[in-house]
Design a protein around this motif. Structure first.
Motif, PDB file in Angstrom:
ATOM      1  N   ILE A 109      39.512  21.096  28.621  1.00 13.51           N
ATOM      2  CA  ILE A 109      40.315  20.812  29.811  1.00 13.51           C
ATOM      3  C   ILE A 109      41.263  19.674  29.459  1.00 13.51           C
ATOM      4  CG2 ILE A 109      40.208  19.708  32.083  1.00 13.51           C
ATOM      5  CD1 ILE A 109      37.796  21.409  32.701  1.00 13.51           C
ATOM      6  N   PHE A 110      42.532  19.820  29.850  1.00 13.43           N
ATOM      7  CA  PHE A 110      43.479  18.748  29.581  1.00 13.43           C
ATOM      8  C   PHE A 110      43.859  18.057  30.889  1.00 13.43           C
ATOM      9  CE2 PHE A 110      46.446  22.088  30.764  1.00 13.43           C
ATOM     10  CZ  PHE A 110      47.441  21.387  31.468  1.00 13.43           C
ATOM     11  N   ILE A 111      44.070  16.721  30.804  1.00 11.78           N
ATOM     12  CA  ILE A 111      44.576  15.919  31.931  1.00 11.78           C
ATOM     13  C   ILE A 111      45.757  15.129  31.398  1.00 11.78           C
ATOM     14  CG2 ILE A 111      44.046  14.196  33.666  1.00 11.78           C
ATOM     15  CD1 ILE A 111      41.085  14.863  33.297  1.00 11.78           C
ATOM     16  N   ALA A 112      46.948  15.306  31.986  1.00  7.09           N
ATOM     17  CA  ALA A 112      48.164  14.650  31.509  1.00  7.09           C
ATOM     18  C   ALA A 112      48.731  13.733  32.587  1.00  7.09           C
ATOM     19  CB  ALA A 112      49.201  15.688  31.093  1.00  7.09           C
ATOM     20  N   ILE A 171      43.432  12.425  22.196  1.00  9.42           N
ATOM     21  CA  ILE A 171      44.487  11.985  23.107  1.00  9.42           C
ATOM     22  C   ILE A 171      45.822  12.153  22.411  1.00  9.42           C
ATOM     23  CG2 ILE A 171      44.282   9.573  22.359  1.00  9.42           C
ATOM     24  CD1 ILE A 171      44.924   8.783  25.299  1.00  9.42           C
ATOM     25  N   GLY A 172      46.816  12.638  23.143  1.00 13.13           N
ATOM     26  CA  GLY A 172      48.124  12.879  22.548  1.00 13.13           C
ATOM     27  C   GLY A 172      49.228  12.223  23.348  1.00 13.13           C
ATOM     28  N   LEU A 173      50.391  12.088  22.704  1.00 12.67           N
ATOM     29  CA  LEU A 173      51.537  11.422  23.340  1.00 12.67           C
ATOM     30  C   LEU A 173      52.816  12.170  23.004  1.00 12.67           C
ATOM     31  CD1 LEU A 173      53.162   9.095  24.646  1.00 12.67           C
ATOM     32  CD2 LEU A 173      52.966   7.871  22.458  1.00 12.67           C
ATOM     33  N   PHE A 202      51.184  11.092  28.450  1.00  8.37           N
ATOM     34  CA  PHE A 202      49.924  10.933  27.733  1.00  8.37           C
ATOM     35  C   PHE A 202      48.981  12.044  28.188  1.00  8.37           C
ATOM     36  CE2 PHE A 202      51.771   6.768  27.412  1.00  8.37           C
ATOM     37  CZ  PHE A 202      51.335   6.292  26.172  1.00  8.37           C
ATOM     38  N   THR A 203      48.349  12.743  27.214  1.00  4.64           N
ATOM     39  CA  THR A 203      47.464  13.868  27.537  1.00  4.64           C
ATOM     40  C   THR A 203      46.124  13.668  26.854  1.00  4.64           C
ATOM     41  OG1 THR A 203      49.381  15.342  27.626  1.00  4.64           O
ATOM     42  CG2 THR A 203      47.209  16.376  27.513  1.00  4.64           C
ATOM     43  N   ILE A 204      45.027  13.827  27.616  1.00  3.10           N
ATOM     44  CA  ILE A 204      43.691  13.804  27.012  1.00  3.10           C
ATOM     45  C   ILE A 204      43.113  15.208  27.075  1.00  3.10           C
ATOM     46  CG2 ILE A 204      43.285  11.381  27.566  1.00  3.10           C
ATOM     47  CD1 ILE A 204      41.522  12.280  29.886  1.00  3.10           C
ATOM     48  N   TYR A 205      42.402  15.578  25.990  1.00  2.13           N
ATOM     49  CA  TYR A 205      41.765  16.891  25.898  1.00  2.13           C
ATOM     50  C   TYR A 205      40.256  16.663  25.807  1.00  2.13           C
ATOM     51  CZ  TYR A 205      46.456  18.531  24.710  1.00  2.13           C
ATOM     52  OH  TYR A 205      47.799  18.809  24.709  1.00  2.13           O
ATOM     53  N   LEU A 206      39.483  17.264  26.692  1.00  6.31           N
ATOM     54  CA  LEU A 206      38.027  17.099  26.714  1.00  6.31           C
ATOM     55  C   LEU A 206      37.367  18.461  26.560  1.00  6.31           C
ATOM     56  CD1 LEU A 206      37.814  14.677  29.751  1.00  6.31           C
ATOM     57  CD2 LEU A 206      37.590  14.056  27.346  1.00  6.31           C
ATOM     58  N   PRO A 207      36.448  18.616  25.573  1.00  2.00           N
ATOM     59  CA  PRO A 207      35.749  19.901  25.424  1.00  2.00           C
ATOM     60  C   PRO A 207      34.889  20.190  26.645  1.00  2.00           C
ATOM     61  CG  PRO A 207      34.771  18.229  24.007  1.00  2.00           C
ATOM     62  CD  PRO A 207      36.033  17.632  24.559  1.00  2.00           C
ATOM     63  N   VAL A 208      34.772  21.461  26.975  1.00  3.88           N
ATOM     64  CA  VAL A 208      34.006  21.848  28.156  1.00  3.88           C
ATOM     65  C   VAL A 208      32.537  21.486  27.987  1.00  3.88           C
ATOM     66  CG1 VAL A 208      33.225  23.791  29.553  1.00  3.88           C
ATOM     67  CG2 VAL A 208      35.607  23.657  28.798  1.00  3.88           C
ATOM     68  N   ASN A 209      31.994  21.708  26.772  1.00  6.62           N
ATOM     69  CA  ASN A 209      30.605  21.352  26.485  1.00  6.62           C
ATOM     70  C   ASN A 209      30.595  20.149  25.573  1.00  6.62           C
ATOM     71  OD1 ASN A 209      29.436  23.529  27.925  1.00  6.62           O
ATOM     72  ND2 ASN A 209      30.040  24.883  26.246  1.00  6.62           N
TER      73      ASN A 209
END
Length: 870
Positions: free
Chosen positions: A789-792, A844-846, A856-863
């Motif tokens: 899931i990404f949150i930007a 985390i990306g930019l 700024f975007t963070i990517y978190l694995p579902v599990n």
């Protein structure tokens, strides 16, 4: 021209066929009989030599295996006697772990024939495992993370070893390495040697086990096939192939698809003979078999007990020469003799003809003289005949073509007209001394043509005698070699440049003649190897035995044989021993060459000294480890100091709040202002210390995630609520763009919220009035096999220069710009965000365009699973 030549060319003369046949047939019968006897004896001698060589090769390989096994066993025993290992299995500690890990890495780096070393406790749990992870050519051996260590309590080698007494060894059968219950790909033939580990009271606490790369040892047998046109094989005690010319026959006892492929099924008669004896040689209708059994419990030191599984106590070294090749000995002998046989018959035929025609010699003499005259005139070489003083009496047309002097200009003149002054006087002195003594002189002149151009002349000058044997003329036959001399000079200059370049680069070139087993190399090659500089060649076996480091000989032989057999490239780093007992590290590279004129195989390549480079690599690894240790120590110190600072700061903040509230007494305006300043400053400092503490804990690996399942949509909306009032005051538009109802994820909700709040705080700080901030969330992938899931957080602020992006996540670093100076900070926020996201297995990306805004975007694995612990 011989008399027989006159006979063949006299088309108008009749031959007496009957007389020639009567002379020739008896010689032909006698010659045929002699050659038949010779072919038979040659066949027997060839077969005897092949039997002897096959026996010697099998004995040599048997000795080599015994020697290698003894070395491996001694290495394992030496490793098990390490007191640190005994202490670690008794009472594990981080300090002992680091010492053993360093010892094991050093052990695998030096002993390149090992692939893995492990310590297993008495319950079958791996306490430590070091291996190459299939990256032997590029990386140092590495420890396996604690999370990947396995329980081996059901493995046969663990069960067998734990039954043993102290000072006992268990040697497994040769089999294929398995990981996670599956055979490892590519196939990795392995021999495991293990021994119990005991404490000071003699109680067995576990075991140490080493994986030996048996593939290196097996592939050395391929060299026999190259020399004797046979097939080298290695069998286990049940007749399954461990090494075979056909790789599809190997490891039938482990690979389901190869279950039926055994030596016994292919050669039932031979297997009955081989399985009943320890060694021998015999021949049957299939061919010649030479074999020897190698017992794994061979060690002469009777104080060490060696144990193996029942029926797996030996392997069989076998060399097989097919009957078709043995039958070919006779044909080869006949082919070898055929040219000489034909020449002999031809000689007898000419002799017969010569006898029959000898009466015609006188008549043919005039014809011979005519032929000789025509041969001189039409010769492609320069021909000149002079008197005793060197005055020209005859030249052929080629003379005029090369020198540009006509016949009229040369006849009667001395050959001195061709002198250029460039030929050393000693050359002429040597020439006259030689030809005046009645011998033929051969040498080079630098002459001058009629137009003044220089040319090189390779001449043969011979004396001509009269009927009384006195020298009265000289005949010179020569060739213009000017072009050759120029090419030779260019080649010599090129060789000098190449030698100088190799000397500077500490590199030599070489060529291995596969059939002869010889290495031909440049002088720099021999200098690098510590051999005499004037050497031209060295036997391959001597190079490996005397120059290559003992621990690297197996891998060098294996790599060479593999390159020859597969036609691939040869690339290898190994060590060489010098005469002063020191050793150097070299990098050898080569490729198979099949385009040689004689159609023989050759491996050509280069050898370069890389000792200094390797030392630099090791120094860099050590420096990196020291730096990482120092960084952890710094983080631990910062964490401890942060704790010490927070206690008095909490008191300062508390007392300032009490003063502001008027609890001790009512304050005047100035006092109230000072009290609020103290409270604001203390709160700011406490926030900085909390950030430092969080960052330090993560870097010191002391952070544990509090994992729980939470809703991403709620997290985003709750985080945005913190800034709603501030956004309104600053006239900044805040909006959410969520891709529907996102799935719940498992993670540390408080930490993820801390990251999101930090990103929103930065966005609001650097976005001017009237700007906008958008929060986006949805499904994505971290890579091809992990859902995420990404949150930007996207803003319309000032943006970031590309050159500054790489510094953005570095602790205590703030970007330099007039706008950023209006918003002071510690530079810890983004660094902490990055660490928290990575603890969750995300990233985390930019993306930013200077002057237009940032995202700024963070990517978190579902599990998410926690991979760190306190």
């Amino acid at each position: 021209m011989t008399p027989s030549s006159h006979i063949f060319n006299a088309d108008n003369e009749k031959r007496s066929i009957k007389d020639i046949v009567y002379v020739f047939i008896p010689w032909m019968i006698a010659t045929t009989l002699l050659f038949s006897i010779y072919i038979y004896d040659t066949h027997k001698e060839h077969l005897r030599a092949v039997k002897t060589k096959a026996t010697a090769k099998v004995e040599e390989q048997t000795r080599n295996i015994l020697s290698r096994l003894e070395t491996v066993i001694k290495d394992v025993l030496s490793l098990s006697e390490n007191n640190t290992i005994q202490k670690y299995t008794d009472k594990p500690s981080p300090a002992l772990y680091r010492d053993i890990k360093k010892d094991f890495i050093s052990f695998l780096t030096i002993k390149k024939q090992f692939d893995q070393v492990r310590i297993i406790d008495s319950a079958g749990n791996e306490m430590l495992r070091i291996n190459y992870n299939n990256s032997r050519d590029q990386y140092l051996p590495l420890p396996v993370p604690a999370s990947e260590l396995q329980n081996k309590s059901d493995r046969y080698y663990f069960l067998e070893t734990m039954k043993l007494d102290i000072d006992s060894l268990f040697i497994s059968p040769f089999d294929l390495n398995m990981e996670g219950g599956k055979i490892e790909e590519p196939l990795k033939p392995t021999l495991r040697i293990s021994t119990p580990i005991h404490n000071e009271q003699g109680i067995i606490n576990g075991m140490i086990i080493v994986n030996y790369l048996a593939d290196i040892m097996f592939k050395r047998f391929k060299a026999i096939h190259m020399e004797l046109h046979g097939k080298s094989m290695v069998l286990n005690s049940d007749g399954y192939w461990l090494d075979s010319p056909d790789e599809d026959d190997e490891w039938g006892f482990m690979l389901e698809e190869r279950k039926g492929r055994t030596f016994q099924k292919s050669f039932p008669g031979a297997w009955k003979e081989i399985s009943s004896k320890d060694s021998g040689q015999f021949r049957n209708s299939s061919g010649l078999f030479t074999y020897s059994k190698v017992y794994l419990s061979f060690l002469e030191d009777k104080s060490i007990s060696i144990n193996t599984l029942a029926g797996a106590d030996h392997i069989i070294i076998l060399f097989y020469i097919p009957q078709l090749y043995i039958s070919g000995f006779t044909l080869d002998a006949a082919k070898d003799c055929l040219p000489f046989y034909i020449l002999t018959l031809a000689a007898f035929a000419l002799f017969s003809i010569f006898i029959e025609q000898s009466s015609r010699q006188k008549k043919n003499s005039l014809t011979t003289l005519n032929y000789l005259s025509q041969a001189l005139i039409q010769s492609p070489n320069v021909v000149a005949i002079t008197d005793k003083n060197g005055n020209v009496e005859f030249i052929n047309p080629k003379f005029s073509e090369v020198t540009q002097y006509s016949e009229e200009e040369v006849l009667g003149k001395n050959t001195r007209i061709l002198k250029s002054g460039k030929t050393p006087p000693g050359t002429y002195t040597d020439m006259w001394d030689t030809i005046n003594s009645g011998k033929v002189w051969v040498g080079e002149f630098c002459n001058r043509r009629k137009n003044g151009d220089l040319y090189w002349d390779l001449a043969s000058i011979s004396p001509v005698r009269d009927a009384d044997g006195e020298i009265n003329h000289y005949m010179k036959v020569s060739a213009d070699i000017t072009e050759y001399k120029y090419l030779l000079n260019d080649l010599q200059r090129s060789e000098k440049r190449r030698a100088r370049a190799q000397e500077i680069a500490r590199m030599g070139d070489w060529e291995l003649d596969v059939e002869k087993g010889k290495i031909y190399a440049s002088p720099e090659f021999f200098m690098l190897c510590g051999l005499p500089g004037e050497s031209k060649s060295i036997e391959k076996t001597r190079f490996i035995a005397e120059v290559v480091h003992p621990d690297d000989r197996d891998i060098v032989s294996y790599t060479i044989d593999k390159a020859v057999n597969s036609g691939g490239k040869y690339k290898l780093e190994h060590r060489i021993c010098l005469s002063d007992a020191t050793f150097r590290t070299v990098y050898a590279e080569g490729q198979l060459n099949t385009d040689r004129p004689n159609k023989s195989l050759a491996l050509t390549g280069t050898l370069q000294d890389i000792t200094d480079q390797k030392k630099t690599e090791i120094d860099l690894v050590e420096a990196k480890q020291i730096a990482e240790y120092a960084n952890r120590a710094k983080s631990e110190f910062m964490a401890n100091m942060s704790h010490e600072l927070r206690t008095p700061l909490n008191s300062i903040i508390g007392f300032s709040e009490m003063l502001s509230a008027g609890i001790p007494g009512k304050l005047n305006g100035k006092q109230l202002e000072f009290s609020e300043d103290i409270n604001a400053s203390g709160t700011h400092l406490l926030n900085v210390i909390n950030d430092i503490l969080d960052l330090s804990k993560i870097e010191a690996e002391q952070t544990e995630l509090s994992l729980n399942t939470f809703n991403v949509n709620s997290l985003v909306k709750n985080s945005a609520m913190f800034f709603k009032e501030k956004m309104i005051k600053k006239n900044i538009a805040l909006s959410n763009e969520l891709e529907g109802e996102l799935p719940e994820i498992k993670g540390d909700e408080r930490r993820i919220k801390q990251v999101l709040v930090n990103l929103l705080s930065n966005a609001m700080k650097f976005t001017s009035e009237g700007g906008s901030i958008v929060i986006k969330a949805g499904l994505s992938k971290i890579n091809t096999d992990r859902d995420a899931i990404f949150i930007a957080v996207e803003d319309s602020g000032e943006g970031i220069r590309e050159k500054d992006m790489e510094k953005l996540f570095t602790p205590f670093v703030q970007l330099e710009s007039a706008y950023h100076k209006k918003h002071p900070g510690t530079g810890l926020g983004l660094a902490l965000c990055k660490k928290i996201v990575e603890l969750h297995g995300g990233k985390i990306g930019l993306e930013s365009t200077f002057g237009k805004g940032s995202c700024f975007t963070i990517y978190l694995p579902v599990n998410i699973k926690q991979e760190t612990g306190s």
